[in-house]
Design an enzyme around this catalytic site. Sequence first.
Site, PDB file in Angstrom:
ATOM      1  N   ARG A   8      -4.819-130.928 -21.544  1.00 63.34           N
ATOM      2  CA  ARG A   8      -3.522-131.051 -21.842  1.00 63.34           C
ATOM      3  C   ARG A   8      -3.291-131.451 -23.303  1.00 63.34           C
ATOM      4  O   ARG A   8      -2.498-131.701 -24.113  1.00 63.34           O
ATOM      5  CB  ARG A   8      -2.595-131.816 -21.048  1.00 63.34           C
ATOM      6  CG  ARG A   8      -2.136-131.041 -19.631  1.00 63.34           C
ATOM      7  CD  ARG A   8      -0.990-131.989 -19.062  1.00 63.34           C
ATOM      8  NE  ARG A   8      -0.905-131.121 -17.653  1.00 63.34           N
ATOM      9  CZ  ARG A   8      -1.496-130.994 -16.614  1.00 63.34           C
ATOM     10  NH1 ARG A   8      -2.821-132.011 -16.652  1.00 63.34           N
ATOM     11  NH2 ARG A   8      -1.303-130.462 -15.545  1.00 63.34           N
TER      12      ARG A   8
ATOM     13  N   HIS B  83     -12.845-124.322 -16.370  1.00 60.86           N
ATOM     14  CA  HIS B  83     -11.803-123.760 -16.779  1.00 60.86           C
ATOM     15  C   HIS B  83     -11.313-124.102 -18.298  1.00 60.86           C
ATOM     16  O   HIS B  83     -11.318-125.394 -18.470  1.00 60.86           O
ATOM     17  CB  HIS B  83     -10.905-124.097 -15.689  1.00 60.86           C
ATOM     18  CG  HIS B  83      -9.723-123.134 -15.698  1.00 60.86           C
ATOM     19  ND1 HIS B  83      -8.556-123.030 -16.781  1.00 60.86           N
ATOM     20  CD2 HIS B  83      -9.053-122.134 -14.893  1.00 60.86           C
ATOM     21  CE1 HIS B  83      -7.804-122.092 -16.609  1.00 60.86           C
ATOM     22  NE2 HIS B  83      -7.859-121.377 -15.544  1.00 60.86           N
TER      23      HIS B  83
ATOM     24  N   TYR C 247      -5.530-125.738 -21.375  1.00 64.39           N
ATOM     25  CA  TYR C 247      -4.260-125.131 -21.245  1.00 64.39           C
ATOM     26  C   TYR C 247      -3.516-124.640 -22.629  1.00 64.39           C
ATOM     27  O   TYR C 247      -2.781-123.740 -22.793  1.00 64.39           O
ATOM     28  CB  TYR C 247      -3.076-125.938 -20.585  1.00 64.39           C
ATOM     29  CG  TYR C 247      -3.463-126.292 -19.201  1.00 64.39           C
ATOM     30  CD1 TYR C 247      -3.613-125.103 -18.266  1.00 64.39           C
ATOM     31  CD2 TYR C 247      -3.230-127.183 -18.493  1.00 64.39           C
ATOM     32  CE1 TYR C 247      -4.024-125.122 -16.920  1.00 64.39           C
ATOM     33  CE2 TYR C 247      -3.411-127.603 -17.250  1.00 64.39           C
ATOM     34  CZ  TYR C 247      -3.684-126.566 -16.223  1.00 64.39           C
ATOM     35  OH  TYR C 247      -4.013-126.581 -15.105  1.00 64.39           O
TER      36      TYR C 247
ATOM     37  N   HIS D  74      -7.557-118.022 -19.551  1.00 66.21           N
ATOM     38  CA  HIS D  74      -6.319-116.984 -19.482  1.00 66.21           C
ATOM     39  C   HIS D  74      -6.281-116.379 -20.672  1.00 66.21           C
ATOM     40  O   HIS D  74      -6.987-116.460 -21.662  1.00 66.21           O
ATOM     41  CB  HIS D  74      -5.263-118.170 -19.365  1.00 66.21           C
ATOM     42  CG  HIS D  74      -5.047-118.981 -18.182  1.00 66.21           C
ATOM     43  ND1 HIS D  74      -4.212-119.822 -17.817  1.00 66.21           N
ATOM     44  CD2 HIS D  74      -5.765-118.652 -17.193  1.00 66.21           C
ATOM     45  CE1 HIS D  74      -4.311-120.539 -16.844  1.00 66.21           C
ATOM     46  NE2 HIS D  74      -5.404-119.877 -16.318  1.00 66.21           N
TER      47      HIS D  74
ATOM     48  N   GLU E  45      -9.262-114.189 -16.537  1.00 63.59           N
ATOM     49  CA  GLU E  45      -8.505-114.360 -15.344  1.00 63.59           C
ATOM     50  C   GLU E  45      -7.605-113.606 -15.327  1.00 63.59           C
ATOM     51  O   GLU E  45      -6.701-113.474 -16.316  1.00 63.59           O
ATOM     52  CB  GLU E  45      -8.235-115.768 -15.086  1.00 63.59           C
ATOM     53  CG  GLU E  45      -7.538-115.945 -13.825  1.00 63.59           C
ATOM     54  CD  GLU E  45      -7.360-117.614 -13.475  1.00 63.59           C
ATOM     55  OE1 GLU E  45      -7.330-118.437 -14.494  1.00 63.59           O
ATOM     56  OE2 GLU E  45      -6.740-117.854 -12.420  1.00 63.59           O
TER      57      GLU E  45
ATOM     58  N   ASP F  37      -7.785-114.263  -9.477  1.00 63.70           N
ATOM     59  CA  ASP F  37      -6.909-115.196  -9.095  1.00 63.70           C
ATOM     60  C   ASP F  37      -6.100-114.467  -7.865  1.00 63.70           C
ATOM     61  O   ASP F  37      -5.305-113.577  -8.075  1.00 63.70           O
ATOM     62  CB  ASP F  37      -6.123-115.993  -9.923  1.00 63.70           C
ATOM     63  CG  ASP F  37      -5.322-116.912  -9.342  1.00 63.70           C
ATOM     64  OD1 ASP F  37      -4.575-116.926  -8.533  1.00 63.70           O
ATOM     65  OD2 ASP F  37      -5.638-118.169  -9.896  1.00 63.70           O
TER      66      ASP F  37
ATOM     67  N   HIS G 235      -2.256-115.056  -8.398  1.00 59.09           N
ATOM     68  CA  HIS G 235      -1.705-114.313  -9.659  1.00 59.09           C
ATOM     69  C   HIS G 235      -1.528-112.880  -9.230  1.00 59.09           C
ATOM     70  O   HIS G 235      -0.686-112.205  -9.744  1.00 59.09           O
ATOM     71  CB  HIS G 235      -2.647-114.416 -10.879  1.00 59.09           C
ATOM     72  CG  HIS G 235      -2.819-116.070 -11.309  1.00 59.09           C
ATOM     73  ND1 HIS G 235      -3.623-116.337 -12.379  1.00 59.09           N
ATOM     74  CD2 HIS G 235      -2.124-117.097 -10.846  1.00 59.09           C
ATOM     75  CE1 HIS G 235      -3.579-117.644 -12.422  1.00 59.09           C
ATOM     76  NE2 HIS G 235      -2.675-118.159 -11.789  1.00 59.09           N
TER      77      HIS G 235
ATOM     78  N   HIS H  24     -10.601-117.250  -7.539  1.00 62.91           N
ATOM     79  CA  HIS H  24      -9.748-118.387  -7.358  1.00 62.91           C
ATOM     80  C   HIS H  24      -8.782-118.128  -5.936  1.00 62.91           C
ATOM     81  O   HIS H  24      -7.994-117.043  -5.974  1.00 62.91           O
ATOM     82  CB  HIS H  24      -8.680-118.505  -8.591  1.00 62.91           C
ATOM     83  CG  HIS H  24      -9.445-119.117  -9.710  1.00 62.91           C
ATOM     84  ND1 HIS H  24      -8.700-119.387 -11.069  1.00 62.91           N
ATOM     85  CD2 HIS H  24     -10.598-119.668  -9.894  1.00 62.91           C
ATOM     86  CE1 HIS H  24      -9.482-119.884 -11.715  1.00 62.91           C
ATOM     87  NE2 HIS H  24     -10.625-120.478 -11.118  1.00 62.91           N
TER      88      HIS H  24
ATOM     89  N   ASP I 266       3.698-118.102 -10.846  1.00 63.12           N
ATOM     90  CA  ASP I 266       2.439-118.560 -10.716  1.00 63.12           C
ATOM     91  C   ASP I 266       2.784-120.165 -10.234  1.00 63.12           C
ATOM     92  O   ASP I 266       2.333-121.022 -10.870  1.00 63.12           O
ATOM     93  CB  ASP I 266       1.947-118.954 -12.374  1.00 63.12           C
ATOM     94  CG  ASP I 266       0.622-119.446 -12.460  1.00 63.12           C
ATOM     95  OD1 ASP I 266      -0.146-119.689 -11.199  1.00 63.12           O
ATOM     96  OD2 ASP I 266      -0.129-119.690 -13.403  1.00 63.12           O
TER      97      ASP I 266
ATOM     98  N   HIS J 277       1.030-121.831  -7.041  1.00 63.07           N
ATOM     99  CA  HIS J 277      -0.011-122.040  -5.838  1.00 63.07           C
ATOM    100  C   HIS J 277       0.479-122.483  -4.527  1.00 63.07           C
ATOM    101  O   HIS J 277       1.188-123.413  -4.608  1.00 63.07           O
ATOM    102  CB  HIS J 277      -1.387-122.554  -6.315  1.00 63.07           C
ATOM    103  CG  HIS J 277      -1.649-121.777  -7.622  1.00 63.07           C
ATOM    104  ND1 HIS J 277      -3.084-122.253  -8.178  1.00 63.07           N
ATOM    105  CD2 HIS J 277      -1.209-120.872  -8.389  1.00 63.07           C
ATOM    106  CE1 HIS J 277      -3.142-121.572  -9.227  1.00 63.07           C
ATOM    107  NE2 HIS J 277      -2.337-120.651  -9.497  1.00 63.07           N
TER     108      HIS J 277
ATOM    109  N   GLU K 148      -7.379-123.727  -6.058  1.00 61.73           N
ATOM    110  CA  GLU K 148      -6.581-124.468  -6.857  1.00 61.73           C
ATOM    111  C   GLU K 148      -5.426-124.731  -6.248  1.00 61.73           C
ATOM    112  O   GLU K 148      -4.288-124.544  -6.870  1.00 61.73           O
ATOM    113  CB  GLU K 148      -6.393-123.443  -8.183  1.00 61.73           C
ATOM    114  CG  GLU K 148      -7.787-122.952  -8.851  1.00 61.73           C
ATOM    115  CD  GLU K 148      -7.448-122.213  -9.995  1.00 61.73           C
ATOM    116  OE1 GLU K 148      -7.874-122.486 -11.253  1.00 61.73           O
ATOM    117  OE2 GLU K 148      -6.724-121.268  -9.898  1.00 61.73           O
TER     118      GLU K 148
HETATM  119 MN    MN Z   1      -6.564-119.535 -11.268  1.00 56.81          MN
HETATM  120 ZN    ZN Z   2      -6.529-120.218 -14.530  1.00 61.91          ZN
HETATM  121 MN    MN Z   3      -2.170-119.997 -11.585  1.00 63.49          MN
END
Ligand code: MN
Ligand code: ZN
Ligand code: MN
Length: 279
Positions: free
Chosen positions: A36, A68, A71, A108, A143, A177, A180, A214, A227, A229, A259
């Site tokens: 973050r 990964h 963000y 992403h 992804e 994913d 997703h 994922h 999105d 999970h 995840e």
């Molecule tokens: Mn993912």
């Molecule tokens: Zn991701």
């Molecule tokens: Mn996600």
Amino acid sequence: MQIGAHVSISGSVANAVNNAIERKCNAFQIFTRSPRSWHAKELEQGEVNEFKDRLSSSDIDRHATTAHMPYLPNLSSPDKEGYDKSIKAMVKEVQRCNVLGIPFLVTHLGSHRGTGEEKGIERLVDALNKVAETKADVTILLENTAGQKNSVGSEFKQWAEIFSKCKQKNRFGVCFDTCHAFAAGYDLRKKQDVQKTLKEFDELIGFENLKILHLNDSKGMLNENRDRHEHIGLGQIGEEGMSEIISIMNKKKIPMILETPIDDKRDDFGNIEKVKSLA
Ligand code: MN
Ligand code: ZN
Ligand code: MN
């Protein structure tokens, strides 16, 4: 079966290996630093050595580990300053993976922020090709997205288009994913749905380019573009779909990374157990 979870590096990046082992994982994913923030604290040689030592003395194959991206970077950003900053951050991340011996970096595809998909993809592909100039033994994994507003790469066709525009083929792959894909309208509930969706994936992208899966169930409904999970089997995809996905990934020897949430219902231990029972 290669199954793992996204694990914490809290304290030291080397702790990720212990966290994975404790959860009975033989694969794992990490953020190499706080996801973050723009700032990345430099890796210390001691923790790098410790990470590598613990990993090589464990049962976890290095090729079933991935990092990964944090963000904040947006590789499709129309804002020049933010765009350049994002590329820089990703180059840095590729280098960190290289130092740690982590072979994959999941990214992403970013948000075009209302400037249109075509321009967004153009900026994204330029950014990816630029990052791939970084000398490193690291494969960048694109992804698929859930299809939220202004995002690109939720439709397999567009995901494939982006992937095909990445120049150095040996530096790129994809990360699928399941949450997703389901959110983007690809059904994964029944055995036949999974087979149909993965056949479409194979035709457009190819299983040979799938390096990490994922494995997430979905809180949102099919095609709802959410999105969110969910624990394995407890979401809208459910047990039948999950079990078929797991069986196909095992046949193809693709590492699966959870995840999934950690809450009153279940934690990583519980979800790993669940995957094993569905296999
Ligand atoms: Mn993912
Ligand atoms: Zn991701
Ligand atoms: Mn996600």
